[in-house]
Motif scaffolding. Sequence first.
Motif, PDB file in Angstrom:
ATOM      1  N   LEU A  58       2.618   0.242  -4.541  1.00 12.07           N
ATOM      2  CA  LEU A  58       2.110  -0.623  -3.471  1.00 12.07           C
ATOM      3  C   LEU A  58       0.600  -0.846  -3.611  1.00 12.07           C
ATOM      4  O   LEU A  58       0.103  -1.949  -3.360  1.00 12.07           O
ATOM      5  N   ALA A  59      -0.132   0.190  -4.014  1.00 10.52           N
ATOM      6  CA  ALA A  59      -1.580   0.041  -4.205  1.00 10.52           C
ATOM      7  C   ALA A  59      -1.877  -0.963  -5.316  1.00 10.52           C
ATOM      8  O   ALA A  59      -2.788  -1.788  -5.196  1.00 10.52           O
ATOM      9  N   LEU A  60      -1.095  -0.921  -6.394  1.00  6.85           N
ATOM     10  CA  LEU A  60      -1.293  -1.870  -7.497  1.00  6.85           C
ATOM     11  C   LEU A  60      -0.985  -3.295  -7.054  1.00  6.85           C
ATOM     12  O   LEU A  60      -1.708  -4.240  -7.409  1.00  6.85           O
ATOM     13  N   ALA A  61       0.090  -3.472  -6.278  1.00  3.36           N
ATOM     14  CA  ALA A  61       0.435  -4.802  -5.774  1.00  3.36           C
ATOM     15  C   ALA A  61      -0.653  -5.323  -4.828  1.00  3.36           C
ATOM     16  O   ALA A  61      -1.026  -6.498  -4.875  1.00  3.36           O
ATOM     17  N   LEU A  62      -1.185  -4.435  -3.972  1.00  2.00           N
ATOM     18  CA  LEU A  62      -2.251  -4.832  -3.045  1.00  2.00           C
ATOM     19  C   LEU A  62      -3.520  -5.210  -3.804  1.00  2.00           C
ATOM     20  O   LEU A  62      -4.263  -6.103  -3.384  1.00  2.00           O
ATOM     21  N   CYS A  63      -3.761  -4.561  -4.937  1.00  3.64           N
ATOM     22  CA  CYS A  63      -4.978  -4.805  -5.720  1.00  3.64           C
ATOM     23  C   CYS A  63      -5.039  -6.242  -6.233  1.00  3.64           C
ATOM     24  O   CYS A  63      -6.118  -6.773  -6.474  1.00  3.64           O
ATOM     25  N   SER A  64      -3.907  -6.889  -6.391  1.00  4.50           N
ATOM     26  CA  SER A  64      -3.898  -8.269  -6.867  1.00  4.50           C
ATOM     27  C   SER A  64      -4.522  -9.211  -5.846  1.00  4.50           C
ATOM     28  O   SER A  64      -5.276 -10.115  -6.210  1.00  4.50           O
ATOM     29  N   ARG A  65      -4.230  -9.006  -4.566  1.00  2.00           N
ATOM     30  CA  ARG A  65      -4.759  -9.880  -3.518  1.00  2.00           C
ATOM     31  C   ARG A  65      -6.097  -9.382  -2.991  1.00  2.00           C
ATOM     32  O   ARG A  65      -7.011 -10.161  -2.736  1.00  2.00           O
ATOM     33  N   PHE A  66      -6.218  -8.080  -2.832  1.00  2.07           N
ATOM     34  CA  PHE A  66      -7.457  -7.465  -2.354  1.00  2.07           C
ATOM     35  C   PHE A  66      -7.856  -6.373  -3.342  1.00  2.07           C
ATOM     36  O   PHE A  66      -7.485  -5.201  -3.167  1.00  2.07           O
ATOM     37  N   PRO A  67      -8.589  -6.734  -4.400  1.00  6.52           N
ATOM     38  CA  PRO A  67      -8.839  -5.796  -5.499  1.00  6.52           C
ATOM     39  C   PRO A  67      -9.457  -4.470  -5.087  1.00  6.52           C
ATOM     40  O   PRO A  67      -8.954  -3.406  -5.460  1.00  6.52           O
ATOM     41  N   TRP A  68     -10.536  -4.518  -4.310  1.00  5.66           N
ATOM     42  CA  TRP A  68     -11.192  -3.255  -3.979  1.00  5.66           C
ATOM     43  C   TRP A  68     -10.403  -2.406  -2.993  1.00  5.66           C
ATOM     44  O   TRP A  68     -10.288  -1.179  -3.217  1.00  5.66           O
ATOM     45  N   PRO A  69      -9.846  -2.950  -1.907  1.00  5.21           N
ATOM     46  CA  PRO A  69      -8.994  -2.109  -1.057  1.00  5.21           C
ATOM     47  C   PRO A  69      -7.800  -1.526  -1.819  1.00  5.21           C
ATOM     48  O   PRO A  69      -7.451  -0.348  -1.633  1.00  5.21           O
ATOM     49  N   GLY A  70      -7.166  -2.333  -2.684  1.00  6.32           N
ATOM     50  CA  GLY A  70      -6.048  -1.828  -3.468  1.00  6.32           C
ATOM     51  C   GLY A  70      -6.480  -0.731  -4.431  1.00  6.32           C
ATOM     52  O   GLY A  70      -5.788   0.290  -4.596  1.00  6.32           O
ATOM     53  N   ALA A  71      -7.660  -0.918  -5.080  1.00 10.96           N
ATOM     54  CA  ALA A  71      -8.154   0.103  -6.010  1.00 10.96           C
ATOM     55  C   ALA A  71      -8.497   1.390  -5.281  1.00 10.96           C
ATOM     56  O   ALA A  71      -8.214   2.495  -5.779  1.00 10.96           O
ATOM     57  N   ALA A  72      -9.106   1.268  -4.100  1.00 10.92           N
ATOM     58  CA  ALA A  72      -9.442   2.460  -3.323  1.00 10.92           C
ATOM     59  C   ALA A  72      -8.178   3.206  -2.899  1.00 10.92           C
ATOM     60  O   ALA A  72      -8.118   4.444  -2.961  1.00 10.92           O
ATOM     61  N   LEU A  73      -7.150   2.454  -2.481  1.00 17.67           N
ATOM     62  CA  LEU A  73      -5.883   3.092  -2.102  1.00 17.67           C
ATOM     63  C   LEU A  73      -5.242   3.765  -3.304  1.00 17.67           C
ATOM     64  O   LEU A  73      -4.721   4.894  -3.201  1.00 17.67           O
ATOM     65  N   GLY A  74      -5.287   3.100  -4.468  1.00 16.54           N
ATOM     66  CA  GLY A  74      -4.720   3.694  -5.677  1.00 16.54           C
ATOM     67  C   GLY A  74      -5.421   4.985  -6.064  1.00 16.54           C
ATOM     68  O   GLY A  74      -4.771   5.972  -6.445  1.00 16.54           O
ATOM     69  N   ALA A  75      -6.772   5.007  -5.971  1.00 16.15           N
ATOM     70  CA  ALA A  75      -7.518   6.226  -6.285  1.00 16.15           C
ATOM     71  C   ALA A  75      -7.188   7.334  -5.288  1.00 16.15           C
ATOM     72  O   ALA A  75      -7.039   8.509  -5.673  1.00 16.15           O
ATOM     73  N   ALA A  76      -7.046   6.980  -4.007  1.00 13.74           N
ATOM     74  CA  ALA A  76      -6.724   7.993  -2.999  1.00 13.74           C
ATOM     75  C   ALA A  76      -5.330   8.576  -3.221  1.00 13.74           C
ATOM     76  O   ALA A  76      -5.119   9.797  -3.100  1.00 13.74           O
ATOM     77  N   VAL A  77      -4.354   7.716  -3.553  1.00 10.64           N
ATOM     78  CA  VAL A  77      -2.996   8.196  -3.801  1.00 10.64           C
ATOM     79  C   VAL A  77      -2.950   9.087  -5.043  1.00 10.64           C
ATOM     80  O   VAL A  77      -2.258  10.123  -5.067  1.00 10.64           O
ATOM     81  N   THR A  78      -3.709   8.698  -6.065  1.00  9.58           N
ATOM     82  CA  THR A  78      -3.759   9.519  -7.280  1.00  9.58           C
ATOM     83  C   THR A  78      -4.362  10.888  -6.987  1.00  9.58           C
ATOM     84  O   THR A  78      -3.856  11.924  -7.450  1.00  9.58           O
ATOM     85  N   TRP A  79      -5.441  10.914  -6.234  1.00  5.11           N
ATOM     86  CA  TRP A  79      -6.060  12.198  -5.879  1.00  5.11           C
ATOM     87  C   TRP A  79      -5.121  13.053  -5.045  1.00  5.11           C
ATOM     88  O   TRP A  79      -4.960  14.250  -5.302  1.00  5.11           O
ATOM     89  N   ALA A  80      -4.482  12.436  -4.039  1.00  6.10           N
ATOM     90  CA  ALA A  80      -3.558  13.197  -3.194  1.00  6.10           C
ATOM     91  C   ALA A  80      -2.373  13.711  -4.004  1.00  6.10           C
ATOM     92  O   ALA A  80      -1.914  14.850  -3.825  1.00  6.10           O
ATOM     93  N   GLY A  81      -1.856  12.889  -4.934  1.00  2.00           N
ATOM     94  CA  GLY A  81      -0.747  13.321  -5.767  1.00  2.00           C
ATOM     95  C   GLY A  81      -1.135  14.484  -6.661  1.00  2.00           C
ATOM     96  O   GLY A  81      -0.333  15.398  -6.910  1.00  2.00           O
TER      97      GLY A  81
END
Length: 393
Positions: A58-81
Amino acid sequence: MPAVVADLMQPTRYTTWRPSWRLHLAHMVMAFGVTFVSIAMTWPLSDITVLFGIAGGLALALCSRFPWPGAALGAAVTWAGTVVLTDVPLSPGIIPWLCTAILVARGFSRMSAYSLVVFSLVIMIADIQWGGASTSWFSLLQLSLLIGGGAITLAELIRSPRDQAERSLHTYRESMERQRLLVVTELHDTVVRDLTHAVMTAEQARLAHPEDTALAPELDAMTAAVRAAVEQMRHALRAMSDIRGGERLDIEATSAPRPLEAIIADTATALGQRGARLEVEGLELLGMPTIPPGVRLQLLRVLGELVTNMSKYTAPQGRARLVIESDGRSLEAMASNDIGAPGTVGPTYGAFSSGLGLEGARRRVESLGGSLSVSQGEGRWTTILSVPFQAVP
């Protein structure tokens, strides 16, 4: 703050390219594919592992429309994982790499984009070193370098022509802006100046022949019409000059200026009819061979504007001076004239002031690497300029 938020929500930094809905759809398909492969590679897993895999997609899909919010979410999910799971699956482990590729392709700062990759590598290595992660981390690292590195390389290849198109557009806009300022300056230095000179000549003729009752009405009608035309043109020039806030760009003359000697002669005649006088020193210095032709041309235009201003604003019975000096490496000039009581100008010609002439002169001088300053005090108006003969690097 709202401007920063709006900037972070932009899908691209380019003005010549915008992502289409097809591209967003392609990124959604890619996100689904990464998530599906990640779940398939680690099946059967706990529900929490599947949840992290879906969140990364979902973070990758969001990054297409909103690059920085999607990238921030992806980094947060990776850290939490990394913190929660023993072994992080393909998603979200590779998501920061793919988000970096999107940011790079969209023209965002490389330093900020690649910080996501550094962040991913740091938490991955830290978990291997101190978190007790299994050797499957090395497999994930290899996949990240292969898939993520390939995506970033492709993004760099895509970015190159987009950057070129952006630079071309910027160059075109600078050229159009330079042309706009050129038109404003040329119209002021030629058409408006000549019309103002015509009105001054008509006024002088009327004052010289007060007994000619037939001539006076004709001259009054002519000067009224020309004054109206000058004001309309000045209004248009002000509007054109204020479109972009008056950036200082190089102004190149497209036609030879009127001879400075002729302008000085006309000004001396006009001032003499009002009982004023004009003094000129150092005019021969403009012929020095050390002055480059382009610099000399601009200096003639600037000095012509200053001398013309003297004819309009010097008070009756006053004095105007133009002093030119040079040390062989630069040229300095001072133009000053009496304006009468503070805050007043010549009673006849003050209505023709718009400020465009001095602003154009300032742009010309600064385009040559020089400086121009204007001051008013004790009933005198003084302009001082300095221009080097060699271009400033």
